[in-house]
Design a protein around this motif. Structure first.
Motif, PDB file in Angstrom:
ATOM      1  N   ARG A 278     -38.588 -11.216   2.765  1.00 52.98           N
ATOM      2  CA  ARG A 278     -37.904 -11.872   3.880  1.00 52.98           C
ATOM      3  C   ARG A 278     -36.540 -12.404   3.436  1.00 52.98           C
ATOM      4  NH1 ARG A 278     -37.443 -17.017   4.412  1.00 52.98           N
ATOM      5  NH2 ARG A 278     -39.127 -17.390   2.930  1.00 52.98           N
ATOM      6  N   GLU A 282     -32.728 -11.270   4.610  1.00 50.56           N
ATOM      7  CA  GLU A 282     -31.737 -12.209   5.137  1.00 50.56           C
ATOM      8  C   GLU A 282     -30.422 -12.085   4.371  1.00 50.56           C
ATOM      9  OE1 GLU A 282     -33.579 -15.993   4.770  1.00 50.56           O
ATOM     10  OE2 GLU A 282     -34.904 -15.729   6.513  1.00 50.56           O
ATOM     11  N   TYR A 286     -30.084  -8.811   7.627  1.00 48.04           N
ATOM     12  CA  TYR A 286     -31.046  -8.314   8.614  1.00 48.04           C
ATOM     13  C   TYR A 286     -31.926  -9.466   9.100  1.00 48.04           C
ATOM     14  CZ  TYR A 286     -29.541  -3.655   7.378  1.00 48.04           C
ATOM     15  OH  TYR A 286     -28.785  -2.535   7.185  1.00 48.04           O
ATOM     16  N   ALA A 287     -32.139  -9.504  10.398  1.00 46.92           N
ATOM     17  CA  ALA A 287     -32.868 -10.616  11.006  1.00 46.92           C
ATOM     18  C   ALA A 287     -34.355 -10.545  10.720  1.00 46.92           C
ATOM     19  CB  ALA A 287     -32.619 -10.642  12.519  1.00 46.92           C
ATOM     20  N   THR A 288     -34.892  -9.333  10.521  1.00 45.55           N
ATOM     21  CA  THR A 288     -36.327  -9.189  10.293  1.00 45.55           C
ATOM     22  C   THR A 288     -36.588  -8.275   9.100  1.00 45.55           C
ATOM     23  OG1 THR A 288     -36.581  -7.217  11.697  1.00 45.55           O
ATOM     24  CG2 THR A 288     -36.721  -9.392  12.779  1.00 45.55           C
ATOM     25  N   GLU A 289     -37.767  -8.465   8.495  1.00 45.05           N
ATOM     26  CA  GLU A 289     -38.169  -7.592   7.389  1.00 45.05           C
ATOM     27  C   GLU A 289     -38.295  -6.147   7.863  1.00 45.05           C
ATOM     28  OE1 GLU A 289     -41.483  -8.848   4.996  1.00 45.05           O
ATOM     29  OE2 GLU A 289     -41.080 -10.963   5.438  1.00 45.05           O
ATOM     30  N   PHE A 290     -38.763  -5.964   9.104  1.00 42.11           N
ATOM     31  CA  PHE A 290     -38.961  -4.611   9.620  1.00 42.11           C
ATOM     32  C   PHE A 290     -37.629  -3.868   9.715  1.00 42.11           C
ATOM     33  CE2 PHE A 290     -39.010  -1.686  13.245  1.00 42.11           C
ATOM     34  CZ  PHE A 290     -40.026  -0.826  12.839  1.00 42.11           C
ATOM     35  N   ALA A 291     -36.611  -4.536  10.275  1.00 40.07           N
ATOM     36  CA  ALA A 291     -35.302  -3.899  10.409  1.00 40.07           C
ATOM     37  C   ALA A 291     -34.719  -3.585   9.030  1.00 40.07           C
ATOM     38  CB  ALA A 291     -34.359  -4.802  11.194  1.00 40.07           C
TER      39      ALA A 291
END
Length: 311
Positions: A278, A282, A286-291
């Protein structure tokens, strides 16, 4: 964040190697390709550099006292005292270390040449375009008044290797890092008689105040959601003018470079730190781990977790 220093730091692996060697005629060494870059400095005498491992690959380069030559892409080459001399293979040992230099003679005839040689390890899978822009052989001939800072570092490094003292390991590593940056700076800021500065594309980028400012902003804050318009404003020009100038000098559009740099920084964090995914996401913007995982896999071909375990 200095863009040149940042680019080198992102690619560097392990510790650099260097050795001071006396050469007695006839002498010649063949250096195989390495996963990094190498250098030779002729401290005394003369030599010939033959780019390529077969002596017939390219025209030989004459080297004199004080000359510095940098093999930017780690390709094989030959260094000889005289053309036609017998050549001995030279390279890393099975454990990856380099053969130690033989003790320097204190009696007998003086050596025909004294060389300062070494190698840096780079992650070639993420070669920064700033280094990819370099030719195979960077030759910096010794000239009166040329590159005084580089000459000073070479002298200090030679003295440290010639007479090691307490703290030499740390001093030598620091001097090698410093010498690498001075070599690169000397090449990009070199002068050609008759037409002044002859910049490479990255030299032009680093010399262009607007492009350099945008590059520095991306390096300082890769996590920021930059847009081309915002980077243009940072550089003091319109969106369209900035985008054209950036692509012409750097060789890729601004946001393409930003994504490449974010992924390079993320890869280094995954290799060298135990930060949660995570946090890496950041810091890569990237806002999310998935993205982040999706973008990372598109760039590296494997998932971040798999990359970390393999590294």
């Amino acid at each position: 964040m200095d863009v040149l220093s940042d680019a080198i730091a992102a690619m560097r692996l392990g510790r650099p190697h260097s050795a001071l060697r006396d050469k007695y005629a006839p002498w010649g060494f063949r250096f195989g390709a390495v996963d990094g870059a190498g250098f030779h400095v002729i401290l005394r005498g003369t030599a010939w550099l033959l780019p390529g491992e077969t002596c017939e690959d390219r025209a030989p380069v004459a080297l004199g006292p004080g000359d510095v030559v940098f093999l930017a892409h780690g390709r094989g080459h030959v260094l000889v005292g005289e053309l036609g001399a017998e050549i001995e293979d030279f390279g890393p040992l099975a454990d990856g270390s380099w053969p130690a230099a033989p003790p320097r003679r204190t009696t007998g005839p003086a050596p025909d040449a004294v060389t300062l040689c070494g190698a840096y390890r780079f992650d070639r899978s993420r070669a920064h375009p700033l280094l990819a822009d370099l030719p195979d052989v960077v030759h910096l001939p010794a000239r009166v008044g040329a590159h005084p800072a580089l000459r000073a570092v070479v002298e200090l490094l030679g003295a440290e290797l010639d007479s090691p003292q307490p703290g030499s390991d740390t001093i030598t590593a620091a001097l090698l890092d410093t010498m690498l940056l001075y070599i690169l700076r000397a090449w990009w800021l070199r002068e050609r008689p008759g037409d002044g500065m002859h910049p490479t594309s990255w030299s032009a980028a680093l010399r262009d105040p607007g492009v350099a400012h945008a590059l520095q902003a991306m390096h300082e804050r890769p996590e920021h959601p930059w847009t081309v318009a915002e980077l243009g404003a940072e550089s003091g020009s319109s969106r369209a003018a900035f985008a054209r100038r950036f692509a012409a000098t750097v060789g890729m559009p601004p946001l393409t470079y930003l994504t490449w740099w974010r992924m390079t920084k993320a890869g280094k964090l995954l290799r060298e730190d135990d930060l949660p995914l995570r946090v890496v996401a950041e810091q890569a913007g990237y806002a999310t781990e998935f993205a982040f995982a999706k973008a990372f896999k598109r760039e590296f071909g494997i998932a971040p977790g798999t990359y970390r375990r393999s590294a």
